[in-house]
Design a protein around this motif. Structure first.
Motif, PDB file in Angstrom:
ATOM      1  N   ALA A 184       0.978  -1.344  -0.018  1.00 56.10           N
ATOM      2  CA  ALA A 184       0.074  -0.023  -0.063  1.00 56.10           C
ATOM      3  C   ALA A 184       0.852   1.171  -0.011  1.00 56.10           C
ATOM      4  O   ALA A 184       0.596   2.276  -0.721  1.00 56.10           O
ATOM      5  N   ARG A 185       1.897   1.268   0.600  1.00 59.52           N
ATOM      6  CA  ARG A 185       2.828   2.363   0.706  1.00 59.52           C
ATOM      7  C   ARG A 185       3.548   2.624  -0.450  1.00 59.52           C
ATOM      8  O   ARG A 185       3.431   3.693  -1.046  1.00 59.52           O
ATOM      9  N   SER A 186       3.970   1.607  -1.154  1.00 62.69           N
ATOM     10  CA  SER A 186       4.830   1.778  -2.363  1.00 62.69           C
ATOM     11  C   SER A 186       3.633   2.072  -3.493  1.00 62.69           C
ATOM     12  O   SER A 186       4.422   2.828  -4.566  1.00 62.69           O
ATOM     13  N   GLN A 187       2.455   1.881  -3.304  1.00 63.18           N
ATOM     14  CA  GLN A 187       1.755   2.381  -4.538  1.00 63.18           C
ATOM     15  C   GLN A 187       1.065   3.556  -4.064  1.00 63.18           C
ATOM     16  O   GLN A 187       0.288   4.225  -4.959  1.00 63.18           O
ATOM     17  N   GLY A 188       1.086   4.099  -2.974  1.00 62.36           N
ATOM     18  CA  GLY A 188       0.439   5.422  -2.259  1.00 62.36           C
ATOM     19  C   GLY A 188      -1.049   5.227  -2.534  1.00 62.36           C
ATOM     20  O   GLY A 188      -1.652   6.160  -2.515  1.00 62.36           O
ATOM     21  N   ALA A 288      -4.460  -5.151 -12.939  1.00 61.60           N
ATOM     22  CA  ALA A 288      -3.263  -4.856 -12.362  1.00 61.60           C
ATOM     23  C   ALA A 288      -2.485  -3.833 -13.472  1.00 61.60           C
ATOM     24  O   ALA A 288      -1.799  -3.018 -12.981  1.00 61.60           O
ATOM     25  N   ASP A 289      -2.544  -4.265 -14.696  1.00 57.39           N
ATOM     26  CA  ASP A 289      -1.948  -3.687 -15.631  1.00 57.39           C
ATOM     27  C   ASP A 289      -2.277  -2.163 -15.777  1.00 57.39           C
ATOM     28  O   ASP A 289      -1.538  -1.227 -16.041  1.00 57.39           O
ATOM     29  N   HIS A 290      -3.580  -2.083 -15.757  1.00 61.27           N
ATOM     30  CA  HIS A 290      -4.176  -0.657 -15.882  1.00 61.27           C
ATOM     31  C   HIS A 290      -3.684   0.300 -14.670  1.00 61.27           C
ATOM     32  O   HIS A 290      -3.535   1.407 -14.929  1.00 61.27           O
ATOM     33  N   CYS A 291      -3.982  -0.377 -13.385  1.00 62.54           N
ATOM     34  CA  CYS A 291      -3.520   0.400 -12.427  1.00 62.54           C
ATOM     35  C   CYS A 291      -2.067   0.665 -12.274  1.00 62.54           C
ATOM     36  O   CYS A 291      -1.868   2.067 -12.009  1.00 62.54           O
ATOM     37  N   GLU A 292      -1.130  -0.051 -12.877  1.00 64.30           N
ATOM     38  CA  GLU A 292       0.242   0.163 -12.880  1.00 64.30           C
ATOM     39  C   GLU A 292       0.304   1.444 -14.019  1.00 64.30           C
ATOM     40  O   GLU A 292       1.268   2.349 -13.843  1.00 64.30           O
ATOM     41  N   LYS A 293      -0.390   1.248 -15.277  1.00 65.15           N
ATOM     42  CA  LYS A 293      -0.351   2.203 -16.265  1.00 65.15           C
ATOM     43  C   LYS A 293      -0.747   3.626 -15.691  1.00 65.15           C
ATOM     44  O   LYS A 293       0.179   4.773 -15.974  1.00 65.15           O
ATOM     45  N   VAL A 294      -1.881   3.791 -15.034  1.00 59.92           N
ATOM     46  CA  VAL A 294      -2.273   5.087 -14.693  1.00 59.92           C
ATOM     47  C   VAL A 294      -1.785   5.542 -13.188  1.00 59.92           C
ATOM     48  O   VAL A 294      -2.108   6.794 -12.733  1.00 59.92           O
ATOM     49  N   ILE A 321     -14.459   0.047 -12.177  1.00 59.58           N
ATOM     50  CA  ILE A 321     -14.109   1.196 -13.078  1.00 59.58           C
ATOM     51  C   ILE A 321     -13.140   2.237 -12.402  1.00 59.58           C
ATOM     52  O   ILE A 321     -13.274   2.547 -11.159  1.00 59.58           O
ATOM     53  N   THR A 322     -12.012   2.131 -13.073  1.00 56.15           N
ATOM     54  CA  THR A 322     -10.815   2.918 -12.376  1.00 56.15           C
ATOM     55  C   THR A 322     -11.085   4.281 -12.532  1.00 56.15           C
ATOM     56  O   THR A 322     -11.623   4.853 -13.395  1.00 56.15           O
ATOM     57  N   LYS A 323     -10.567   4.892 -11.487  1.00 60.56           N
ATOM     58  CA  LYS A 323     -10.314   6.289 -11.381  1.00 60.56           C
ATOM     59  C   LYS A 323      -8.777   6.705 -11.893  1.00 60.56           C
ATOM     60  O   LYS A 323      -8.076   6.117 -11.139  1.00 60.56           O
ATOM     61  N   THR A 324      -8.588   7.793 -12.710  1.00 57.99           N
ATOM     62  CA  THR A 324      -7.227   8.074 -13.109  1.00 57.99           C
ATOM     63  C   THR A 324      -7.065   9.447 -13.069  1.00 57.99           C
ATOM     64  O   THR A 324      -8.080  10.220 -13.138  1.00 57.99           O
TER      65      THR A 324
END
Length: 324
Positions: A184-188, A288-294, A321-324
């Motif tokens: 969680a910390r590394s991802q913010g 996971a790929d989308h979260c890493e991308k955005v 549905i992701t928030k970016t």
């Protein structure tokens, strides 16, 4: 809602109740469990996560399992037929509700020693002469599991940090609370009360690389007679889950390390102690790929299911549905 909850250290609430249980916290006849945390206000705040409107399925195919089936469950089978002389087709599906992406319901796993499910429901309540539909999945069906989801991509984090973890069945490695907090910390990623926790362990990727023969060999000793890697059992982990989440899920078939290294399984406490849904076999690769991308690992989750009164578990129809 969070302020009204008892502390984890105050559980169980009633003398004689099973370890860490919260029976009665939402009422003695409650069948929603921690889904009660998904109040209108919590869901309304979750919609702030929708900014781009990108939709990502969390479902694996119903026939995702290959070779020998895990824990002896029946494979998905489909019959299709033409209704001649008309040019009309029909099909019939036969499957176990836990052979692919699914939520464990409140009839699934009881406290083994006490032989009681959430809020004290017994096998006689489910199978006896005066059986009822109590704790069936229809209780969750009315409003679904809808709210703010957070993905903790443990697999990506542990590879970047050289943390050893073997995701496949047959191993017994633990994902610790320290691991998850570090992710969680590394991802913010900020954890908020009522969140739907989703953990990517890397199981699906590893499983899909196996040949059919390797899968058959791996599944020759079923999970309930063998072992599996997953989330650790500890009071610290349980307290973190109790304080924060409305539901938990992962991409592996057990969520937790199996068998337990403590007196109780997380399945007992989460499902039968708190009424907290446990999701398993989630399809997390595209998410996971989308979260890493955005660069964002929180999103809106909507999970709708088959409405089967009295059922034990349910195949999900989920979209995030992701928030970016």
């Amino acid at each position: 809602m969070s302020r009204a909850l008892p502390k984890f250290s105050d559980l169980p609430l009633n003398k004689g109740d099973p370890p860490h249980s919260a029976w009665g916290v939402y009422g003695s006849d409650d069948e929603l469990g921690t889904i009660n945390r998904l109040t209108d206000d919590v869901v309304m705040r979750a919609k702030e996560e929708i900014q781009r409107g990108v939709r990502i399925s969390l479902n694996l195919p119903l026939n995702a399992q290959r070779g020998s089936m895990l824990v002896g469950r029946s494979k998905f089978h489909m019959d299709q037929y033409n209704k001649a002389p008309r040019i009309v087709n029909d099909d019939v599906w036969t499957f176990n509700s836990q052979t692919s992406t699914q939520w464990d319901g409140l009839r699934h796993y009881a406290y083994q020693k006490e032989a009681k499910f959430y809020n004290g429901v017994t096998l006689d309540d489910i199978f006896g002469e005066n059986r009822t539909l109590v704790n069936g999945i229809q209780a969750w069906e009315e409003k679904g599991i809808v709210g703010r989801g957070v993905l903790l991509d443990f697999d990506r984090w542990r590879r970047a940090n050289n943390v050893e973890y073997r995701p496949l069945v047959g191993n017994r490695d633990a994902i610790t609370l320290d691991h998850l907090k570090a992710v969680a910390r590394s991802q913010g990623t900020e954890i908020k009360f009522g969140d739907i926790l989703i953990i990517r362990t890397g199981f699906t990727v590893a499983y899909n690389k196996l040949t059919d023969d390797e899968i058959t060999q791996m599944m020759s000793v079923p999970v309930n007679g063998g072992q599996a890697s997953g989330v650790e059992q500890s009071d610290a982990m349980l307290e973190w889950l109790w304080d924060s989440f409305s539901a938990v899920a992962s991409d592996n078939p057990t969520f937790e390390r199996w068998p337990s290294t403590t007196a109780n399984l997380n399945h007992e406490i989460l499902l039968s102690g708190w009424g907290m849904p446990i999701g398993e076999w989630f399809n997390l690769e595209n998410l996971a790929d989308h979260c890493e991308k955005v660069g964002r690992w929180s999103f809106f989750v909507a999970s709708e299911v088959c409405n089967v009164p009295g059922a034990v578990a349910r195949y999900i129809c989920s979209r995030s549905i992701t928030k970016t």
